[in-house]
Design a protein around this motif. Structure first.
Motif, short mmCIF file in Angstrom:
data_model
loop_
_atom_site.label_atom_id
_atom_site.label_comp_id
_atom_site.label_asym_id
_atom_site.label_seq_id
_atom_site.Cartn_x
_atom_site.Cartn_y
_atom_site.Cartn_z
N LYS A 118 0.80 -1.22 0.00
CA LYS A 118 0.00 0.00 0.00
C LYS A 118 0.84 1.28 0.00
N ALA A 119 2.16 1.14 -0.16
CA ALA A 119 3.06 2.25 0.16
C ALA A 119 3.51 3.09 -1.04
N ASP A 120 2.97 2.91 -2.23
CA ASP A 120 3.42 3.68 -3.41
C ASP A 120 3.38 5.18 -3.15
N GLU A 121 2.25 5.66 -2.69
CA GLU A 121 2.08 7.09 -2.45
C GLU A 121 3.02 7.59 -1.36
N TRP A 122 3.21 6.76 -0.34
CA TRP A 122 4.06 7.15 0.79
C TRP A 122 5.54 7.16 0.40
N LEU A 123 5.95 6.16 -0.36
CA LEU A 123 7.35 6.13 -0.81
C LEU A 123 7.69 7.36 -1.62
N ALA A 124 6.74 7.85 -2.38
CA ALA A 124 6.97 9.05 -3.20
C ALA A 124 7.23 10.28 -2.33
N LYS A 125 6.74 10.27 -1.08
CA LYS A 125 6.95 11.40 -0.18
C LYS A 125 8.26 11.29 0.59
N SER A 126 8.88 10.12 0.54
CA SER A 126 10.12 9.91 1.30
C SER A 126 11.33 10.33 0.47
N GLN A 127 12.49 10.20 1.05
CA GLN A 127 13.73 10.47 0.33
C GLN A 127 14.39 9.18 -0.16
N LEU A 128 13.63 8.09 -0.19
CA LEU A 128 14.15 6.81 -0.65
C LEU A 128 13.98 6.69 -2.17
N THR A 129 15.00 6.29 -2.85
CA THR A 129 14.94 6.15 -4.32
C THR A 129 14.64 4.70 -4.67
N THR A 130 13.41 4.31 -4.40
CA THR A 130 13.00 2.94 -4.67
C THR A 130 11.50 2.92 -4.93
N THR A 131 11.00 1.74 -5.29
CA THR A 131 9.58 1.56 -5.54
C THR A 131 9.08 0.35 -4.75
N VAL A 132 7.78 0.26 -4.64
CA VAL A 132 7.19 -0.90 -3.98
C VAL A 132 7.59 -2.18 -4.68
N GLN A 133 7.53 -2.19 -6.01
CA GLN A 133 7.85 -3.41 -6.74
C GLN A 133 9.30 -3.83 -6.54
N GLU A 134 10.22 -2.87 -6.53
CA GLU A 134 11.62 -3.21 -6.29
C GLU A 134 11.81 -3.88 -4.94
N GLN A 135 11.14 -3.34 -3.93
CA GLN A 135 11.28 -3.91 -2.60
C GLN A 135 10.56 -5.24 -2.45
N MET A 136 9.43 -5.40 -3.12
CA MET A 136 8.74 -6.70 -3.11
C MET A 136 9.64 -7.76 -3.74
N ASP A 137 10.29 -7.43 -4.84
CA ASP A 137 11.18 -8.38 -5.51
C ASP A 137 12.38 -8.72 -4.62
N ARG A 138 12.94 -7.71 -3.96
CA ARG A 138 14.08 -7.94 -3.07
C ARG A 138 13.69 -8.88 -1.93
N ILE A 139 12.56 -8.61 -1.32
CA ILE A 139 12.08 -9.44 -0.22
C ILE A 139 11.82 -10.87 -0.68
N GLN A 140 11.18 -11.00 -1.83
CA GLN A 140 10.90 -12.32 -2.39
C GLN A 140 12.19 -13.13 -2.56
N ASN A 141 13.22 -12.50 -3.10
CA ASN A 141 14.49 -13.19 -3.34
C ASN A 141 15.17 -13.59 -2.04
N ILE A 142 15.13 -12.73 -1.04
CA ILE A 142 15.83 -13.03 0.21
C ILE A 142 15.16 -14.17 0.96
N VAL A 143 13.86 -14.06 1.20
CA VAL A 143 13.21 -15.08 2.04
C VAL A 143 13.18 -16.44 1.38
N ASN A 144 13.24 -16.47 0.05
CA ASN A 144 13.19 -17.74 -0.68
C ASN A 144 14.57 -18.27 -1.06
N THR A 145 15.62 -17.78 -0.45
CA THR A 145 16.98 -18.23 -0.77
C THR A 145 17.13 -19.73 -0.59
N TYR A 146 16.58 -20.28 0.49
CA TYR A 146 16.75 -21.71 0.81
C TYR A 146 15.44 -22.48 0.85
#
Length: 425
Positions: free
Chosen positions: A386-414
């Motif tokens: 739900k954070a697309d709008e909120w991320l745009a207000k932050s100083q983070l240079t990322t998107t919800v999809q980028e972070q979803m993909d990162r999380i997916q890759n990490i938790v599914n390593t093993y």
């Protein structure tokens, strides 16, 4: 009414002109009439009483029940076949968070966690990791690197639905024994399921915490592999030492259906698992622990399913990352709440998934460049999707999809772990 029914006519005397026989007959007739009157009165009373009870009962059954005492939200069905559990990462009382919560000496953290309230309230068990000390104003409210939060920090956690609490971390000993005792005294007032990790005495340290939900008995233990400050005494913090964890876990596996262990370990800001974590996790699996909830790195780490020496399965969340916090790196502001489902009939864990969350705050580019940390505001922890709008207000240079993909890759390593991209309520 009873007194009126027993009233008798004055006794007739012989000088009334009636013979004794006529007098007896007349008396019997009067008695018969009185009996009929009494019977009729009783029947009428019974009818009126029955009608009164009917209308009162009908009205009560029709009225909505507004006295809801359980922790399930009214729009979430209560499932009698499963137990649902959430496990959050670190709750860190940074200076900027305390500053935003304070108004005229009173601290209120509820606005920061309101977006997560429906999710945690919908569960039976909510594990929350109190990463920093919360002994109250008597010991000075301070943030990094020597922490102490107000007692309202504890009330805020309980208000969100936290009911299984870890208080044993590398910051437990930051200010000695007195604030440890104060925070545990405060937790005693909250009426939660279990609190473990720090202690007021050696007897408390050796005691395994048990709680029961829907007929399933859980044991909760907590250990830390390190501390920033020395223990003020042997019992203040549960260290990961064989003389403590071996007898506790042995007892827990004998007494409980499910054993949950909280572990403070790992390399800070590393998304990889180090050798010490691997060794400790296998030790816990061999002892029969069912779930290991790891924290300490402040970032998300992989999930593994281990096999213990008796053939049992142990699921290990090596690091859940952070929850409510004010750290700077993107990886410390996005992580998982781990979800667990238990089957009541078999008393077994059936599923575990990742529910991604995002920690939001706002500040200007100039304040960020100048590292004016106290200029940050509008702290809110929320579902990542739900954070697309909120991320745009932050100083983070990322998107919800980028972070979803990162999380997916990490938790599914093993181990395959589902990553939720919707409410799931």
């Amino acid at each position: 009414m009873e007194q009126e029914q027993k009233t008798i006519s004055p006794k007739l005397e012989p000088e009334t002109g009636f013979s004794l026989h006529e007098h007896d007959q007349n008396t019997m007739k009067k008695k018969s009439r009185k009996k009929l009157i009494i019977i009729a009165s009783v029947l009428i009373l019974l009818v009126i009483t029955g009608l009164f009870i009917f209308f009162i009962t009908h009205e009560k059954a029709s009225a909505p029940d507004v006295n809801i005492t359980n922790s399930i939200t009214s729009d979430s069905p209560i499932d009698s076949t499963t137990i649902e559990m959430f496990a959050t990462g670190d709750w860190i009382a940074h200076d900027a968070i305390n500053a935003e919560a304070e108004t005229n000496g009173v601290y209120d953290y509820s606005a920061m966690v309101q977006d997560m309230l429906p999710y945690l309230k919908a569960n039976d068990i909510n594990f929350c990791n109190q990463a920093t000390l919360a002994g109250g104003e008597e010991f000075g409210i301070t943030g990094y690197p020597i922490f102490n939060a107000p007692l309202e920090w504890i009330g805020g956690m309980k208000g969100l639905g936290c009911n299984v609490i870890n208080t044993g971390t590398n910051h437990t000993n930051d200010k000695g024994q007195a604030p440890i005792t104060a925070q545990l005294d405060e937790w005693d007032k909250q009426n939660v399921l279990a609190v473990a990790g720090s202690n007021r005495n050696s007897e408390e340290q050796n005691k395994v915490r048990y709680f029961e939900v829907k007929g399933v008995k859980f044991a909760f233990v907590s250990y830390s592999t390190y501390s920033n400050a020395p223990n003020p005494n042997p019992y203040s913090l549960n260290r990961f030492a064989p003389e403590l964890y071996e007898p506790q876990i042995k007892e827990a596996t004998e007494q409980a259906d499910i054993v949950i262990a909280s572990m403070r370990w790992g390399t800070e800001y590393s998304s990889g698992i180090n050798a010490a974590q691997e060794s400790a996790a296998q030790t816990l699996a061999n002892l029969g622990v069912d779930i290991v909830l790891g924290h300490g790195p402040h970032v998300l780490e992989p999930v593994k399913r281990l096999t213990g020496q008796s053939g049992n399965e142990t699921i290990v969340w090596y690091s859940l990352g952070n929850f409510l916090n004010a750290q700077l790196e993107t990886e410390t502001l996005t992580g998982c709440v781990a979800t667990f489902s238990f089957d009541i009939a078999s008393k077994k864990l059936t599923d575990s998934t990742c529910f991604p969350v995002y920690q939001h705050y706002e500040w200007s580019a100039e304040d960020k460049a100048a590292e004016r940390l106290l200029s940050r505001s509008n702290f809110r922890i929320m579902p990542l999707y739900k954070a697309d709008e909120w991320l745009a207000k932050s100083q983070l240079t990322t998107t919800v999809q980028e972070q979803m993909d990162r999380i997916q890759n990490i938790v599914n390593t093993y181990t395959k772990v589902s990553v939720q991209d919707s409410d799931g309520l």
